[in-house]
Design a protein around this motif. Structure first.
Motif, PDB file in Angstrom:
ATOM      1  N   VAL A 271      60.190  45.149  17.494  1.00 36.51           N
ATOM      2  CA  VAL A 271      60.985  44.841  18.690  1.00 36.51           C
ATOM      3  C   VAL A 271      60.456  43.567  19.352  1.00 36.51           C
ATOM      4  CG1 VAL A 271      61.608  45.633  21.007  1.00 36.51           C
ATOM      5  CG2 VAL A 271      61.695  47.231  19.089  1.00 36.51           C
ATOM      6  N   ASP A 272      59.139  43.442  19.430  1.00 38.10           N
ATOM      7  CA  ASP A 272      58.503  42.241  19.985  1.00 38.10           C
ATOM      8  C   ASP A 272      58.950  40.989  19.246  1.00 38.10           C
ATOM      9  OD1 ASP A 272      56.966  42.488  22.205  1.00 38.10           O
ATOM     10  OD2 ASP A 272      55.023  42.384  21.199  1.00 38.10           O
ATOM     11  N   GLY A 273      58.921  41.067  17.901  1.00 36.15           N
ATOM     12  CA  GLY A 273      59.268  39.915  17.077  1.00 36.15           C
ATOM     13  C   GLY A 273      60.746  39.586  17.161  1.00 36.15           C
ATOM     14  N   MET A 274      61.597  40.625  17.160  1.00 39.71           N
ATOM     15  CA  MET A 274      63.038  40.367  17.232  1.00 39.71           C
ATOM     16  C   MET A 274      63.411  39.715  18.559  1.00 39.71           C
ATOM     17  SD  MET A 274      64.433  40.849  14.421  1.00 39.71           S
ATOM     18  CE  MET A 274      66.047  40.427  15.085  1.00 39.71           C
TER      19      MET A 274
ATOM     20  N   ASN B 225      72.028  37.661  25.812  1.00 37.91           N
ATOM     21  CA  ASN B 225      70.614  37.795  25.484  1.00 37.91           C
ATOM     22  C   ASN B 225      70.091  39.158  25.964  1.00 37.91           C
ATOM     23  OD1 ASN B 225      67.645  37.561  26.258  1.00 37.91           O
ATOM     24  ND2 ASN B 225      67.908  35.713  25.028  1.00 37.91           N
ATOM     25  N   PHE B 226      70.427  39.515  27.195  1.00 37.05           N
ATOM     26  CA  PHE B 226      69.997  40.801  27.745  1.00 37.05           C
ATOM     27  C   PHE B 226      70.593  41.949  26.948  1.00 37.05           C
ATOM     28  CE2 PHE B 226      70.695  44.402  30.652  1.00 37.05           C
ATOM     29  CZ  PHE B 226      69.400  44.642  31.067  1.00 37.05           C
ATOM     30  N   ALA B 227      71.882  41.829  26.591  1.00 40.11           N
ATOM     31  CA  ALA B 227      72.559  42.899  25.856  1.00 40.11           C
ATOM     32  C   ALA B 227      71.927  43.105  24.474  1.00 40.11           C
ATOM     33  CB  ALA B 227      74.051  42.568  25.714  1.00 40.11           C
ATOM     34  N   VAL B 228      71.686  42.006  23.746  1.00 36.55           N
ATOM     35  CA  VAL B 228      71.148  42.134  22.385  1.00 36.55           C
ATOM     36  C   VAL B 228      69.710  42.660  22.429  1.00 36.55           C
ATOM     37  CG1 VAL B 228      70.562  40.881  20.265  1.00 36.55           C
ATOM     38  CG2 VAL B 228      72.669  40.330  21.485  1.00 36.55           C
ATOM     39  N   ASN B 229      68.907  42.112  23.352  1.00 37.17           N
ATOM     40  CA  ASN B 229      67.525  42.583  23.451  1.00 37.17           C
ATOM     41  C   ASN B 229      67.439  44.052  23.850  1.00 37.17           C
ATOM     42  OD1 ASN B 229      65.683  40.518  22.674  1.00 37.17           O
ATOM     43  ND2 ASN B 229      66.223  39.353  24.500  1.00 37.17           N
ATOM     44  N   THR B 230      68.357  44.471  24.743  1.00 37.34           N
ATOM     45  CA  THR B 230      68.360  45.878  25.157  1.00 37.34           C
ATOM     46  C   THR B 230      68.774  46.778  24.006  1.00 37.34           C
ATOM     47  OG1 THR B 230      68.888  45.199  27.409  1.00 37.34           O
ATOM     48  CG2 THR B 230      69.279  47.509  26.859  1.00 37.34           C
ATOM     49  N   LEU B 231      69.804  46.347  23.252  1.00 35.82           N
ATOM     50  CA  LEU B 231      70.257  47.130  22.103  1.00 35.82           C
ATOM     51  C   LEU B 231      69.117  47.282  21.084  1.00 35.82           C
ATOM     52  CD1 LEU B 231      72.604  48.446  20.468  1.00 35.82           C
ATOM     53  CD2 LEU B 231      73.009  46.185  19.472  1.00 35.82           C
ATOM     54  N   LEU B 232      68.407  46.173  20.800  1.00 37.62           N
ATOM     55  CA  LEU B 232      67.311  46.225  19.828  1.00 37.62           C
ATOM     56  C   LEU B 232      66.171  47.097  20.337  1.00 37.62           C
ATOM     57  CD1 LEU B 232      67.271  42.518  18.614  1.00 37.62           C
ATOM     58  CD2 LEU B 232      67.831  44.536  17.245  1.00 37.62           C
ATOM     59  N   LEU B 233      65.910  47.065  21.639  1.00 37.75           N
ATOM     60  CA  LEU B 233      64.869  47.921  22.215  1.00 37.75           C
ATOM     61  C   LEU B 233      65.232  49.390  22.042  1.00 37.75           C
ATOM     62  CD1 LEU B 233      62.273  48.239  23.930  1.00 37.75           C
ATOM     63  CD2 LEU B 233      63.739  48.149  25.953  1.00 37.75           C
TER      64      LEU B 233
ATOM     65  N   GLY C  87      59.917  38.900   8.529  1.00 43.06           N
ATOM     66  CA  GLY C  87      59.758  39.747   9.717  1.00 43.06           C
ATOM     67  C   GLY C  87      61.042  40.488  10.037  1.00 43.06           C
ATOM     68  N   ILE C  88      62.180  39.783   9.946  1.00 43.46           N
ATOM     69  CA  ILE C  88      63.470  40.419  10.213  1.00 43.46           C
ATOM     70  C   ILE C  88      63.751  41.481   9.147  1.00 43.46           C
ATOM     71  CG2 ILE C  88      65.962  40.014  10.343  1.00 43.46           C
ATOM     72  CD1 ILE C  88      65.287  37.182  11.429  1.00 43.46           C
TER      73      ILE C  88
ATOM     74  N   LEU D 299      50.775  53.858  12.879  1.00 47.72           N
ATOM     75  CA  LEU D 299      51.522  52.837  12.135  1.00 47.72           C
ATOM     76  C   LEU D 299      52.974  52.800  12.602  1.00 47.72           C
ATOM     77  CD1 LEU D 299      51.782  50.791   9.749  1.00 47.72           C
ATOM     78  CD2 LEU D 299      52.384  52.724   8.317  1.00 47.72           C
ATOM     79  N   VAL D 300      53.609  53.982  12.736  1.00 46.80           N
ATOM     80  CA  VAL D 300      55.009  54.041  13.174  1.00 46.80           C
ATOM     81  C   VAL D 300      55.150  53.386  14.550  1.00 46.80           C
ATOM     82  CG1 VAL D 300      56.825  55.614  13.960  1.00 46.80           C
ATOM     83  CG2 VAL D 300      55.665  56.039  11.783  1.00 46.80           C
ATOM     84  N   ILE D 301      54.289  53.780  15.487  1.00 44.29           N
ATOM     85  CA  ILE D 301      54.391  53.250  16.860  1.00 44.29           C
ATOM     86  C   ILE D 301      54.174  51.733  16.863  1.00 44.29           C
ATOM     87  CG2 ILE D 301      53.289  53.243  19.137  1.00 44.29           C
ATOM     88  CD1 ILE D 301      52.594  56.253  18.561  1.00 44.29           C
ATOM     89  N   THR D 302      53.113  51.283  16.186  1.00 45.27           N
ATOM     90  CA  THR D 302      52.776  49.855  16.206  1.00 45.27           C
ATOM     91  C   THR D 302      53.813  49.018  15.476  1.00 45.27           C
ATOM     92  OG1 THR D 302      50.485  50.601  16.086  1.00 45.27           O
ATOM     93  CG2 THR D 302      50.858  48.255  15.919  1.00 45.27           C
TER      94      THR D 302
END
Lengths: 132, 131
Positions: free
Chosen positions: B83-86, B100-108, A32-33, B74-77
């Motif tokens: 992002v959901d999985g990460m 946690n907030f910083a990493v999740n925000t960066l990945l989003l 997944g990653i 496909l691109v959107i999903t």
């Protein structure tokens, strides 16, 4: 929250004998990653190259048909099939099925063998067929 | 705890769970995974069924609604699911609330930015007319 560092950690990795269910679980996370970063980067690069025109697309093809590029492509193909098989396994188990010890083990092994066969079949078809 | 003996068993445990709102996220992962099962199968089948993977062939394929619309979905999903999985991975390994907030925000931001780039490229191909 801040106290978590001093709390004891359950010996979850050290006391269990490795089994197929553990391998398929960590493969689901690892693939997944890989698909999220390498897979989506490649998909985006591919779409951008198509949009940019024949020259950019030729550069994309040169990179991805290089031996190293092929290793990445084949690896991502396997990751895609592994993630898909693992995802189907998750959906089946979410329904409450497949928790019996024997069946769970067999299901986990099938979930890891099928992606290898699918990857081999797909690339045999590509490399040995008339499309290469 | 200052709840004392008067607190009910439910009152003692409420709010000390891991996340509090994980159910919606869990379901969101499942729904996007079912969509990706369909769209991923479509992509693999399409790549195998196209006569070749030349630039002109791909451009023509993505200029038609039958190619461009599933590709956009496909691109959107895929970015949404990624992002959901990460977030699950980050929530497992990054304990500190600020990090946690910083990493999740960066990945989003990376996910939304990547999806925007891919969709712009797709739109350029789809609406670009003759090259």
């Amino acid at each position: 929250m801040a106290a978590t560092h001093s709390r004891p950690l359950s010996p979850h990795l050290t006391i269990w004998r490795w089994g197929p269910h553990m391998a398929v679980s960590i493969l689901h996370r690892a693939t997944g990653i890989a698909l999220t970063f390498a897979g989506l980067a490649l998909l985006t690069w591919w779409l951008v190259a198509i949009a940019e025109g024949p020259q950019a697309y030729a550069d994309f093809v040169t990179a991805t048909t290089h031996p190293l590029g092929l290793v990445v492509l084949i690896g991502l193909t396997w990751a895609f099939f592994q993630k898909t098989a693992g995802g189907i396994r998750h959906l089946v188990m979410d329904s409450g099925a497949g928790f019996e010890i024997g069946r769970n083990k067999t299901f986990a092994i099938v979930t890891m063998v099928a992606p290898l066969l699918l990857t081999a079949a797909l690339w045999a078809w590509i490399l040995l067929g008339d499309r290469a | 705890m200052s709840l004392g003996e008067s607190a009910t068993p439910l009152g003692k445990v409420r709010g000390i769970g891991s996340a509090g709102d994980g159910g919606g996220h869990w379901l969101s992962e499942r729904v996007s995974s079912i969509a990706l099962l369909l769209l991923g199968t479509w992509l693999v089948a399409s790549l195998l069924l196209l006569p070749n993977l030349d630039h002109g062939t791909l451009r023509a394929w993505l200029s038609e609604p039958s190619g461009a619309i599933p590709m956009a979905l496909l691109v959107i999903t895929a970015f949404y699911h990624g992002v959901d999985g990460m977030k699950v991975v980050v929530d497992d390994y990054v304990d500190d609330a600020g990090n946690n907030f910083a990493v999740n925000t960066l990945l989003l931001f990376l996910g939304v930015g990547g999806a925007a780039l891919a969709l712009f490229a797709l739109a350029k191909t789809a609406f670009g007319g003759e090259a």
